[in-house]
Design a protein around this motif. Structure first.
Motif, short mmCIF file in Angstrom:
data_model
loop_
_atom_site.label_atom_id
_atom_site.label_comp_id
_atom_site.label_asym_id
_atom_site.label_seq_id
_atom_site.Cartn_x
_atom_site.Cartn_y
_atom_site.Cartn_z
N LEU A 1 -43.49 9.23 16.37
CA LEU A 1 -44.41 8.85 15.29
C LEU A 1 -43.93 9.28 13.91
CD1 LEU A 1 -47.86 9.58 16.95
CD2 LEU A 1 -46.93 7.35 16.32
N ILE A 2 -43.25 10.43 13.82
CA ILE A 2 -42.88 10.92 12.50
C ILE A 2 -41.45 10.59 12.07
CG2 ILE A 2 -44.51 12.82 12.70
CD1 ILE A 2 -41.97 14.64 12.74
N LYS A 3 -40.66 9.98 12.95
CA LYS A 3 -39.25 9.78 12.63
C LYS A 3 -39.03 8.97 11.35
CE LYS A 3 -38.53 5.86 15.70
NZ LYS A 3 -37.87 5.39 16.90
N GLN A 4 -39.98 8.15 10.95
CA GLN A 4 -39.84 7.38 9.72
C GLN A 4 -40.24 8.19 8.48
OE1 GLN A 4 -42.54 4.03 9.62
NE2 GLN A 4 -43.93 5.10 11.01
N TYR A 5 -40.84 9.37 8.70
CA TYR A 5 -41.34 10.18 7.59
C TYR A 5 -40.58 11.50 7.39
CZ TYR A 5 -45.39 7.18 8.53
OH TYR A 5 -46.21 6.11 8.77
N ALA A 6 -40.28 12.18 8.50
CA ALA A 6 -39.68 13.53 8.42
C ALA A 6 -38.99 13.85 9.74
CB ALA A 6 -40.76 14.56 8.13
N GLU A 7 -38.27 14.96 9.76
CA GLU A 7 -37.59 15.42 10.97
C GLU A 7 -38.24 16.68 11.50
OE1 GLU A 7 -33.37 15.93 10.74
OE2 GLU A 7 -33.10 14.05 9.65
N LEU A 8 -38.29 16.78 12.82
CA LEU A 8 -38.71 18.02 13.47
C LEU A 8 -37.45 18.79 13.85
CD1 LEU A 8 -41.51 16.99 16.01
CD2 LEU A 8 -41.77 18.30 13.92
N ASP A 9 -37.24 19.96 13.25
CA ASP A 9 -36.06 20.73 13.61
C ASP A 9 -36.34 21.51 14.90
OD1 ASP A 9 -37.15 23.38 13.01
OD2 ASP A 9 -36.91 22.86 10.90
N PRO A 10 -35.29 21.97 15.57
CA PRO A 10 -35.46 22.66 16.86
C PRO A 10 -36.39 23.88 16.78
CG PRO A 10 -33.17 22.08 16.54
CD PRO A 10 -33.87 21.76 15.25
N GLU A 11 -36.34 24.62 15.69
CA GLU A 11 -37.21 25.79 15.55
C GLU A 11 -38.68 25.38 15.53
OE1 GLU A 11 -38.34 29.17 12.28
OE2 GLU A 11 -36.26 28.50 12.35
N LEU A 12 -39.00 24.33 14.80
CA LEU A 12 -40.38 23.87 14.73
C LEU A 12 -40.83 23.30 16.08
CD1 LEU A 12 -42.98 23.51 13.22
CD2 LEU A 12 -42.08 21.39 12.26
N ILE A 13 -39.95 22.63 16.76
CA ILE A 13 -40.29 22.12 18.10
C ILE A 13 -40.68 23.29 19.01
CG2 ILE A 13 -39.33 21.05 20.19
CD1 ILE A 13 -37.72 19.21 18.27
N SER A 14 -39.92 24.37 18.95
CA SER A 14 -40.23 25.56 19.75
C SER A 14 -41.59 26.15 19.37
CB SER A 14 -39.14 26.62 19.60
OG SER A 14 -37.93 26.17 20.14
N ARG A 15 -41.86 26.20 18.08
CA ARG A 15 -43.15 26.74 17.62
C ARG A 15 -44.31 25.88 18.10
NH1 ARG A 15 -42.15 27.80 11.36
NH2 ARG A 15 -43.78 29.38 11.42
N LEU A 16 -44.14 24.56 18.01
CA LEU A 16 -45.20 23.66 18.46
C LEU A 16 -45.43 23.79 19.98
CD1 LEU A 16 -44.32 20.54 16.30
CD2 LEU A 16 -46.46 21.84 16.19
#
Length: 103
Positions: A65-80
């Motif tokens: 859903l967000i790929k057209q707006y922003a990137e999720l970096d690996p650190e944020l993926i872990s936090r989520l």
């Protein structure tokens, strides 16, 4: 509930902020996209996904859903992922406590 602010992709000058997070109450991730601020007004709400229970159940769906707006970096993926696990555990504990008190 967690909420993280992402910087929009460089070519998305039409955006002010992309917010993502986990909402334990609804059991869903969410993404909120804001447009630019207009003088004397709050940023324009462009899109809000994850406002319904279970609407975005996985990080894969959120990333799509967000790929057209922003990137999720690996650190944020872990936090989520940690937010999802922690709040799911808290919800289960709260429910268990509630049931125990009823008995």
């Amino acid at each position: 509930m967690s909420r993280y602010s992402l910087k929009p992709l460089p070519h998305r000058a039409d955006l002010f902020e992309v917010a993502v997070g986990w909402d334990a109450g609804f059991g869903t991730f969410f993404v909120i996209v804001f447009g630019p601020c207009k003088e004397g007004h709050d940023p324009e709400l462009k899109t809000w996904e994850g406002a319904k229970p279970g609407q975005i159940p996985t990080l894969l769906h959120l990333r799509h859903l967000i790929k057209q707006y922003a990137e999720l970096d690996p650190e944020l993926i872990s936090r989520l992922q940690a937010d999802q696990r922690a709040e799911a555990g808290q919800l289960a504990t709260t429910l268990s406590d509630f049931i125990f008190r009823l008995l």
